[in-house]
Structure formats: structure tokens, C-alpha cells
Write an enzyme that holds these catalytic residues in place. Structure first.
Site, PDB file in Angstrom:
ATOM      1  N   HIS A 192     -18.310  19.669   5.188  1.00 19.45           N
ATOM      2  CA  HIS A 192     -17.378  20.305   4.254  1.00 19.45           C
ATOM      3  C   HIS A 192     -16.736  21.543   4.876  1.00 19.45           C
ATOM      4  O   HIS A 192     -17.414  22.412   5.417  1.00 19.45           O
ATOM      5  CB  HIS A 192     -18.107  20.723   2.981  1.00 19.45           C
ATOM      6  N   HIS A 250     -12.725  19.643  -7.122  1.00 17.39           N
ATOM      7  CA  HIS A 250     -12.765  19.639  -5.659  1.00 17.39           C
ATOM      8  C   HIS A 250     -14.123  19.231  -5.125  1.00 17.39           C
ATOM      9  O   HIS A 250     -14.234  18.368  -4.259  1.00 17.39           O
ATOM     10  CB  HIS A 250     -12.389  21.029  -5.128  1.00 17.39           C
ATOM     11  N   HIS A 251     -15.184  19.856  -5.598  1.00 17.12           N
ATOM     12  CA  HIS A 251     -16.529  19.407  -5.252  1.00 17.12           C
ATOM     13  C   HIS A 251     -17.525  19.865  -6.309  1.00 17.12           C
ATOM     14  O   HIS A 251     -17.244  20.760  -7.110  1.00 17.12           O
ATOM     15  CB  HIS A 251     -16.961  19.853  -3.844  1.00 17.12           C
ATOM     16  N   HIS A 280     -12.714  23.927   4.140  1.00 19.13           N
ATOM     17  CA  HIS A 280     -11.551  24.022   3.263  1.00 19.13           C
ATOM     18  C   HIS A 280     -10.297  23.628   4.042  1.00 19.13           C
ATOM     19  O   HIS A 280     -10.385  22.861   5.002  1.00 19.13           O
ATOM     20  CB  HIS A 280     -11.464  25.422   2.663  1.00 19.13           C
ATOM     21  N   HIS A 290     -16.525  23.115  -8.553  1.00 14.39           N
ATOM     22  CA  HIS A 290     -15.412  23.852  -7.954  1.00 14.39           C
ATOM     23  C   HIS A 290     -14.103  23.217  -8.415  1.00 14.39           C
ATOM     24  O   HIS A 290     -13.813  22.063  -8.104  1.00 14.39           O
ATOM     25  CB  HIS A 290     -15.504  23.810  -6.423  1.00 14.39           C
ATOM     26  N   MET A 315     -15.016  27.574   4.853  1.00 17.03           N
ATOM     27  CA  MET A 315     -16.427  27.225   4.888  1.00 17.03           C
ATOM     28  C   MET A 315     -16.696  26.393   6.136  1.00 17.03           C
ATOM     29  O   MET A 315     -15.778  25.784   6.696  1.00 17.03           O
ATOM     30  CB  MET A 315     -16.826  26.420   3.653  1.00 17.03           C
ATOM     31  N   TYR A 340     -15.289  28.549  -9.720  1.00 16.87           N
ATOM     32  CA  TYR A 340     -16.608  27.931  -9.609  1.00 16.87           C
ATOM     33  C   TYR A 340     -17.278  28.087 -10.968  1.00 16.87           C
ATOM     34  O   TYR A 340     -17.547  29.203 -11.409  1.00 16.87           O
ATOM     35  CB  TYR A 340     -17.439  28.607  -8.511  1.00 16.87           C
TER      36      TYR A 340
END
Length: 584
Positions: free
Chosen positions: A410, A260-261, A412, A331, A472, A228
Site C-alpha cells: 500500500h 479507499h481502504h 498513496h 479511509h 505511505m 479516517y
């Protein structure tokens, strides 16, 4: 006349086999274009997503709602001996609907196929994938084909709203027979996308719209699986109040499968100065003031399209009562540990000084990122729920309620479904957002976000957290009018979790209590996991008290009790409007 002679070669049998299947397959010789179909150059592909971490495989697609068909274009950077693309309920390699391009060493073939419960591949007797074009072009080999949403074939995947799990595989050797292929023996992967998108044209932006790029400053992506990255960016001096009316991702070419985000946060307005910073968000030496940069301005996850605000609302940025400082958080998911890759990805904000009637806001619902919430191993279906209870909504929301117009879900890798509901008077009234491929607390007006997980392929418990192999359960809801409620999430009460550890250890004959002497993650790992341990944990999550996080945009808690045995009978009303669906 005998059909077979003792001199008949295996090569001859193979040729006869493929000749017999010619009515079921399209044969490719160097380049093929189906008769009567338009070339790919005339077919726009507005949606695209990288499939593998190296970016060697990219899927693009378009949707024909009139024809109830999906057009797909698969780009392979380096084609070896074939490629597999498929869809399955949860991303499994078994019982999957497949389209396969393969070669026998001399000839290439294309066909609709399926895998059985053990991963063995067979050609489908009903060919529902129609080849349009296969051609070598600049940038790789392109395969264009289409298929209906529904084929009425029990072996085919039904394409519908929500997350579609795309599986892919590379063939490194020629195949004499397709039936020689087993998906468990080749290099495969999975990607999740929202395939069916709205067919309405995007809104027209106002003529005075301006843009601001909040992007990483040419970062070298660390050679580790999960990173991150945080970066502080300043707004222009004395920037007046504007409304953000649209935002979109800006991804560095080649990094589409690693980013990823992304999130952009505004810092608390009472923090006058925030030090410059570009580094890991987990760095213990990072400035402490970064913790006060939690007001969400934009959130994007892989596969999401541009986000538009409704005509009567915009997200405020600049002006009195706002901060000059933004925090970018990217991320990076780098499972292949690729090194020396530079990145300048981020989010482009489109804003206008022509203010709209309402200030919009973003609220984070679900579970706190903590290992207190975990999923046992070997679970086909396990649920975790995050609560935004009446004690928080009554304190933080206006008497007239809020209007929710969009939602971004969201999880994982273990996530299989996400659903947020509004509960009033103990009853579920309306679904705020649901993705099906994705109690004692039911009192007052509550927003409950329920996530479904599958850990059948895992031998250890999966705890909550930021890592890609952690989990998450998040729903970003977009609403108006804006309030100071930034985050409304929960987790199980830690004291009751310790009682669970103590009970399960004693049940399995381990009287030595390590409660408080080791981390929660270690305590989960040290448990003896069986059906009883999993069922008791599920019962605990549904009946034990919870700890509420009811946070203001300044990252400070609203003055509510952290324990949520709520007895409030009346809270703010939450009128729900149809949501704009986003992936993530």
C-alpha cells in the site's frame, strides 16, 4: 476529372476521411455486436473497480490465460460524446495506450489509439482492441472489448503482473477528427488495479463457517478530501476461539470510488472495557483506549478481492486471551467533496469453530506514518525504505522462524513500486513481495520494504502521513505461527534530520536555524529544493541511524533499543513461501 472541387464542403472531406479509416475502425450505429462473438450476458466479469469518484465509470474484466487475453467491460452511467480508457507506465496521459469511443455529431466510432509525448491522440495503425458489444442497457452504456496481454506493438502497453495504471477521460464535445483530441484538455483521472489475477478456483470454505459483518453504522461521509472514520464493535458475549478463514469487503453501493481502504483491529485483551465510539479517528476527544486497538484482523484496499487463509492456518478471534472489542477504520477519499453521502461499508469476516493447526498473524512492515520521511518535489524516481531490523526480529520471532504466505502492499498517489526483501548476512536472499509498477542497516536478518515514488507533478515536498496527498510505504504480511510482533517499522532519526535541515539552509545562505521551533513539515516546505538538496536527503535516508518501532499486539513496544545501529549477527530464520498477491 478532379478529385476536389471548389464546391467540396468540409463535411464531405470529413466523410471521406472516416471512410478511408473504416478498415481500421469499427463503426457503431446505436448498438453493435461483432459477428461470431458471444453476447456479454454469457461472459462473466468477476473483477471490477470504479474509476471515477462519482461512480459514473466502472471497469470490469475477465482473464483468459489460455488465450492470453483480457476481456474488459466499461460501464458509463451517462455517455456524452465519448469515452477514453487507457494504460500507461505510471498513469501519465502522455505515451499512453488508449481505446477510444467518440462521435462526430452524427456517427459513433471505436478504435485503438495512442498519445504522444505531448498528449496528442492518434489512431493506431495496428488495431489490437477488438470490439465485442456496445449497447445501452439498464444502468448506463456498456462497452465490451478485448485485447491480448502482449501485442508486439511498441505503442501498446504490456499487461503483466503487478499494478496497472488505468487512465480515463470523458468527451463533452463531438470530434470531427480524432487527431483534434489532446488529453490535457479534457476531464481525466487515474486508477490503479491489479489486472492479472490467479486463475485458480477459490478454496472451499468449511461447512460450519459463520459470518460477522464489521461495518460503519450508516455514517454520513464528511465533506472533505480525507477522512479516517473509527467505529467500536463488540463481539458476542463469551465467544469461544474461532479461526477466521476468509474475509471480504462489504461496500455500500455507490460509494465504491470513495471507500479507499478498510482495516479491522482487535483491542488489547488487558483493556477490559472500550467505550462506544463512532467518529473521526483524528478527533482529539475520542476515547484514549482506542489507541490500544492495533492488532490487525483484516485489511482491504480498493481493487482487492476476497482474502483466503491457507488450509493449515487461520486467524484467531474470540476465546481466552482475546478482546471482545474490535475497531473498524475506514479511509474515505472524497476529492470532489461530495456531501450527504451515507455509508455502511466494512469487512465481512468468515470464521469457523473448527480450529486449524496454526494460528496466523498479520505484521505491518515499512515506514512509520510520520512527516520525518519525505519525498522532494520534481522527482522522477525517489526511494524510501522501511526496516524491520535484527534487534526486533531476534527479540520477537521464534527460533524456528515464520512462514509468510501472503502480502498486501500500500502507498498513496505518488507511489510507483513496492518491494520487500529478506536480508541475511548482508545479502538479499528472497523477495517477500514485489510490485515493480508500485546500506548501513544491512546486518543480521532484516525485512526491508522499499517504496518508489514519482513527484514530477508536484512543486512542494510530499511528507509521510495519512492524507491522500501525503505518502505511505506499507506491506501487511500474513504469516504463521502467530507471534506478538504486530508492527515492525522505522523512520530516520529525528536528530540527524535536524542536522540535514541545518546543513541545507546554510548551504543556500540561510544561517537562521529554526530547528525545533517549527514543525518538520514546515521545515521541509521552507527548504530551497534543487538537485543537491534531494541527493543529500537521499544519502541521509540511506546512511543515518534509524528509529525502530517494534510493537506488540498490545500496542506496546518490545524491549529493544529504539536506535538501530544493529550489530546482531544471528537472528530468527524467516523461511519465505510464495505469497498470495493483493492490491492496495
Amino acid at each position: 476529372m478532379r478529385i476536389f472541387s471548389k464546391n467540396l464542403r468540409l463535411q464531405d472531406i470529413t466523410i471521406m476521411y472516416f471512410t478511408a479509416l473504416a478498415t481500421l475502425m469499427v463503426i457503431l450505429v446505436a448498438s453493435y455486436q461483432a459477428p461470431g462473438t458471444a453476447p456479454s450476458a454469457s461472459l462473466p466479469m468477476p473483477f471490477r473497480v470504479p474509476l471515477d469518484p462519482r461512480g459514473e465509470l466502472q471497469l470490469a474484466w475477465n482473464i483468459s490465460y489460455a488465450g492470453q487475453e483480457v476481456y474488459m467491460e466499461l460501464r458509463v452511467a451517462k455517455l456524452r460524446h465519448g469515452i477514453i480508457l487507457g494504460m500507461s507506465d505510471r498513469g501519465e496521459l502522455t505515451n499512453a495506450d488508449l481505446v477510444v469511443l467518440w462521435d462526430s455529431g452524427t456517427t459513433s466510432y471505436f478504435g485503438d489509439a495512442w498519445s504522444d509525448s505531448k498528449g496528442h491522440v492518434s489512431l493506431d495503425s495496428q488495431q489490437d482492441y477488438e470490439l465485442i458489444e456496445a449497447k445501452q442497457k439498464t444502468g448506463g452504456f456498456y462497452l465490451l472489448f478485448k485485447r491480448p496481454f502482449s501485442t508486439c506493438d511498441p505503442r501498446d502497453y504490456l499487461i503483466e503482473e503487478g499494478t496497472v495504471h488505468i487512465i480515463y477521460g470523458f468527451l463533452d464535445k463531438p470530434l470531427a477528427l480524432l487527431e483534434q483530441l489532446n488529453l490535457s484538455r479534457i476531464n481525466t483521472g487515474v486508477q490503479r488495479i491489479v489486472m492479472l489475477r490467479p486463475d485458480t478456483p477459490p478454496p472451499i470454505l468449511p461447512p460450519d463457517v459463520q459470518t460477522l459483518d464489521v461495518v460503519a453504522p450508516d455514517v454520513i461521509i464528511p465533506s472533505q478530501e480525507t477522512t479516517y472514520w473509527c467505529f467500536i464493535q463488540k463481539l458476542p458475549e463469551n465467544m469461544p476461539k474461532n479461526h477466521i478463514v476468509m474475509y471480504e469487503s462489504v461496500i455500500t453501493p455507490g460509494n465504491e470510488a470513495i471507500v479507499h481502504h478498510i482495516e479491522v483491529f482487535e483491542c488489547a485483551p488487558d483493556i477490559r472495557e472500550v467505550p462506544e465510539y463512532s467518529g473521526s479517528c483524528d478527533d482529539k476527544m475520542k476515547p484514549g483506549k482506542l489507541n490500544f486497538c492495533r492488532h490487525v484482523l483484516a485489511a482491504w484496499a480498493m481493487g482487492a478481492e476476497a482474502f483466503y487463509y491457507p488450509p493449515d492456518a487461520g486467524l484467531p478471534m474470540g476465546g481466552p486471551g482475546s478482546s471482545r472489542f474490535l475497531r473498524l477504520e475506514v479511509h474515505y477519499h472524497n476529492p470532489l467533496i461530495i456531501s450527504d453521502r451515507r455509508d455502511s461499508s466494512g469487512i465481512r469476516l468468515h470464521y469457523t469453530p473448527s480450529l486449524r493447526p496454526f494460528d496466523a498473524g498479520i505484521m505491518e512492515l515499512g515506514l512509520v506514518y510520520t512527516p520525518l520521511m519525505a519525498i522532494p518535489p520534481k522527482q522522477q524516481t525517489f526511494y524510501l525504505s522501511g526496516y524491520c531490523t535484527s534487534k526486533c526480529t531476534q527479540t520477537a520471532l521464534p527460533p524456528g522462524g515464520i512462514n509468510i504466505f501472503a502480502s498486501q502492499l500500500h502507498t498513496h498517489l505518488a507511489g510507483r513500486g513496492v518491494r520487500t526483501v529478506l536480508v541475511r548476512g548482508g545479502k538479499e536472499l528472497e523477495v517477500v513481495q514485489e510490485d515493480p509498477h508500485f546500506s548501513t542497516h544491512y546486518q543480521g536478518d532484516i525485512l526491508i520494504t522499499k517504496c518508489t515514488y514519482n513527484t514530477e507533478d508536484r512543486s512542494k515536498p510530499t511528507v509521510g502521513g495519512f492524507g491522500i496527498m501525503e505518502e505511505m510505504c506499507v506491506n501487511y504480511i500474513h504469516y504463521y505461527p502467530r507471534t506478538q510482533l504486530e508492527l515492525c517499522k522505522s523512520h530516520v532519526d529525528p536528530q540527524y534530520l535536524q542536522k540535514y535541515f541545518n546543513f541545507i539552509n546554510r548551504f543556500h545562505g540561510n544561517d537562521q536555524c529554526v530547528c525545533g521551533e517549527t514543525s518538520v513539515t514546515d521545515q521541509y516546505s521552507q527548504l530551497q529544493w534543487d538537485m543537491f538538496s534531494a541527493e543529500v536527503l537521499d544519502s541521509l535516508y540511506n546512511t543515518a541511524p534509524i528509529s525502530m518501532h517494534c510493537n506488540q499486539s498490545t500496542a506496546r513496544l518490545f524491549p529493544v533499543s529504539p536506535k538501530s545501529h544493529t550489530n546482531i549477527q544471528q537472528t530468527a530464520k524467516l523461511p519465505i513461501k510464495p505469497v498470495q498477491k493483493q492490491s492496495g
